[in-house]
Enzyme design. Sequence first.
Site, PDB file in Angstrom:
ATOM      1  N   SER A   1      27.842 -23.074  76.299  1.00 22.53           N
ATOM      2  CA  SER A   1      27.859 -23.442  74.877  1.00 22.53           C
ATOM      3  C   SER A   1      27.204 -24.793  74.650  1.00 22.53           C
ATOM      4  O   SER A   1      26.623 -25.038  73.590  1.00 22.53           O
ATOM      5  CB  SER A   1      29.295 -23.499  74.356  1.00 22.53           C
ATOM      6  OG  SER A   1      29.822 -22.234  74.127  1.00 22.53           O
TER       7      SER A   1
ATOM      8  N   ASP B   1      28.905 -21.194  64.251  1.00 18.94           N
ATOM      9  CA  ASP B   1      29.874 -21.819  65.143  1.00 18.94           C
ATOM     10  C   ASP B   1      31.210 -21.982  64.427  1.00 18.94           C
ATOM     11  O   ASP B   1      31.493 -21.253  63.473  1.00 18.94           O
ATOM     12  CB  ASP B   1      29.327 -23.161  65.656  1.00 18.94           C
ATOM     13  CG  ASP B   1      29.703 -23.427  67.100  1.00 18.94           C
ATOM     14  OD1 ASP B   1      30.910 -23.448  67.392  1.00 18.94           O
ATOM     15  OD2 ASP B   1      28.796 -23.615  67.937  1.00 18.94           O
TER      16      ASP B   1
ATOM     17  N   HIS C   1      34.231 -27.388  68.414  1.00 17.03           N
ATOM     18  CA  HIS C   1      33.098 -26.772  69.104  1.00 17.03           C
ATOM     19  C   HIS C   1      31.809 -26.881  68.291  1.00 17.03           C
ATOM     20  O   HIS C   1      30.751 -27.269  68.806  1.00 17.03           O
ATOM     21  CB  HIS C   1      33.443 -25.305  69.383  1.00 17.03           C
ATOM     22  CG  HIS C   1      32.509 -24.602  70.306  1.00 17.03           C
ATOM     23  ND1 HIS C   1      31.341 -23.995  69.865  1.00 17.03           N
ATOM     24  CD2 HIS C   1      32.557 -24.373  71.634  1.00 17.03           C
ATOM     25  CE1 HIS C   1      30.733 -23.420  70.892  1.00 17.03           C
ATOM     26  NE2 HIS C   1      31.451 -23.645  71.978  1.00 17.03           N
TER      27      HIS C   1
END
Length: 750
Positions: free
Chosen positions: A530, A146, A212
């Site tokens: 996600s 990620d 994220h």
Amino acid sequence: MATHICLSLCFFYITTLNLVLARSDNYIIHMDISAMPKAFSTQHTWYLSTLSSALKSSKPTSNNLKSIISSKLLYTYTNVINGFSANLSPEELEALKTSPGYVSFLRDLPAKRDTTHSPSFLGLNPNEGAWPAAQFGKDVIVGLVDTGIWPESESFRDDGMGGVPSRWKGQCESSIKCNKKLIGARFFNKGLLAKHPNITIGANSTRDTEGHGTHTSSTAAGSVVEVASYFGYASGSATGMASRARVAMYKALWEDGAYMSDIIAAIDSAISDGVDVLSLSFGFDDIPLYEDPVAIATFAAMQKNIFVSTSAGNEGPFLGRLHNGIPWVITVAAGTLDREFHGVLTLGNGVQVTGMSLYHGNFSSSHVPIVFMGLCDRVKELAKVRSKIVVCEDNGTIIDLQVSNIFEANVVAAVFITNSSDSSFFLDNSFGTIVISTTDGEIVKAYIKSNNSSAKASMSFEMTVLGTKPAPSVDSYSSRGPSSSCPFVLKPDITAPGTSILAAWPQNLPVEVFGSQSIFSNFNLLSGTSMACPHVAGVAALLRGAHPEWSVASIRSAIMTTSDMLDNTLGPIKDIGNDNKRASPLASGSGHINPNKAINPGLVYDAGVQDYVNLLCALGFTQRNITVITGTSSNDCSKASLDLNYPSFIALFNSNNSSTAQEFQRTVTHVGEGPASYAASFIPVEGYEVSVIPELLVFKEKYEKLSYTLRIEGPRKKKEKKVAFGYLVWTDVQHVVRSPIVVTTLNFDF
């Protein structure tokens, strides 16, 4: 005698006092702000006066009214609602109801500490089911590729965790201080730098500069954080799906791009380090399996029995836009929670309209002029009314443009009228915003029309509502199957929570920017597949902890065949992207994940390396193509077959297939205890004849394998639905093992 009288009177006084106290309760009082007299400078002083008047009427002889009022008033609210909370007797409450401006009351019911909110929504309970059975994922290692991680987040504390598992071979690069929770942190950007040698990377480390990765990793395996919220929204205790699992971050996604070379290197390192589960919230579109770095790298992970969860993509609601349609991973669609975030628009006539909002700024003005500006498509006209609450009406396509226009015109606040189910994507929190339905919109428009220039309104925010229905639903952005890279395996596999998910966020990274002001928070709300992907990774960690002997295919099967197909109205799960009709497995996969059922699935569909090689051979790949994926040139194609032993079925009856019937062979493994008998039944596929032989599977012992044949005949008529679906269900006295069946006559340009 005197003593007896004193004791009797004292007992009578204390008993009476206790009865009065027992009869009192806390109430939240909603008030109409438009009714506040101009003599009051603040809502607080008005509420004090209102409460004083009510108490005078119920206790006219009280000599210490000021002290009583002070003890009665609990809180004054100016944002969440217009009103206050107070401890009142029934008589006091009745007196208050006659006060000018009184709207309604709510009893102050006890709140229990709740996670925000997906573990609870999935039925996870610390006292029974998957969490205690798996010891909350104790010592299972979850790796994520990620954008990095923020190690100082409370979600990565290691309180109470034992030593790092001895099998772990990973490391933490120098800028990251790891602990017993975060046990690995590495970054990969050589491919990026080679592509763009002149770029300057802000943080050449595993530190998360985008948020994220911190969000996804805490969703999968974050530690329990007792107090978490997004500026008052979604408040509660936050925890990952597997809170006692370990976390390893492999940063390969950068602000300047993500390249195959870096991603493959990251997954390669994760395999070497010894992760048990991988979560990959990214993918590549429109490329064959042998060119897809996710497919290539995860084949090796599968060979090492590492479970891989991937996101389906955010290209919904159109069919065939899914990525990560890889047969050896689980592909995750995104659904909604039973939670919404609301704001309240109070019109000048006292009518209140509730809509969606995430605004958390300071909107304290009351009696603000409100005006209807139609489509809000003229910025110059909007600028003329920027000091008013502007109401915009969506024509079905331009709500995002309206938001942009409102922002450009610097309007103080706006109300958007739309029936778009995914309008939360268009919310701009830089100004007061409420999104309301077209039904409520008519009420607002009628009020404005009848009052013209004197129309006024106020807004309040920061309301979190739980138990909304229907939920879950497949959200419209979630990518749909079939998979372009392998249409013969039904994808996606499963739906998990993905919309408005609260999880950890880097403390130095703004969650929003209001003009020149950056707003920071330790938690953030994000939406997308996600966010759904790490939910499944965390559940897989629980299953690995509870059943370390299971293969990755068995874990995937358990998740799929035990999923829920009904929402909280007990109706079929809906598809927001298809007018809230019943969700097709091309949108939802097998259904919505249910961790507690997945722990004990009864039967599993297993598959190994050779099964996947057989599939690759049948896809018509060259030996070179297959070698790219498998890593070996000695691939046996003697038993090539498109019929993978998978927990779902997809039959393609199109111009490329002249067959009028298709058969599927499946083998199931009994993973329950002792003998068991499973009987077959169907939820019919409209327009097609579906049968199974045999209709009864009788297992003598645990781990025994039995096979069956599923046959689909049709279509019986020329004009059938383009996509039809149903389910095969195997049941015994304890288990329900369900597999989706999709039949389509669509021609996809794969």
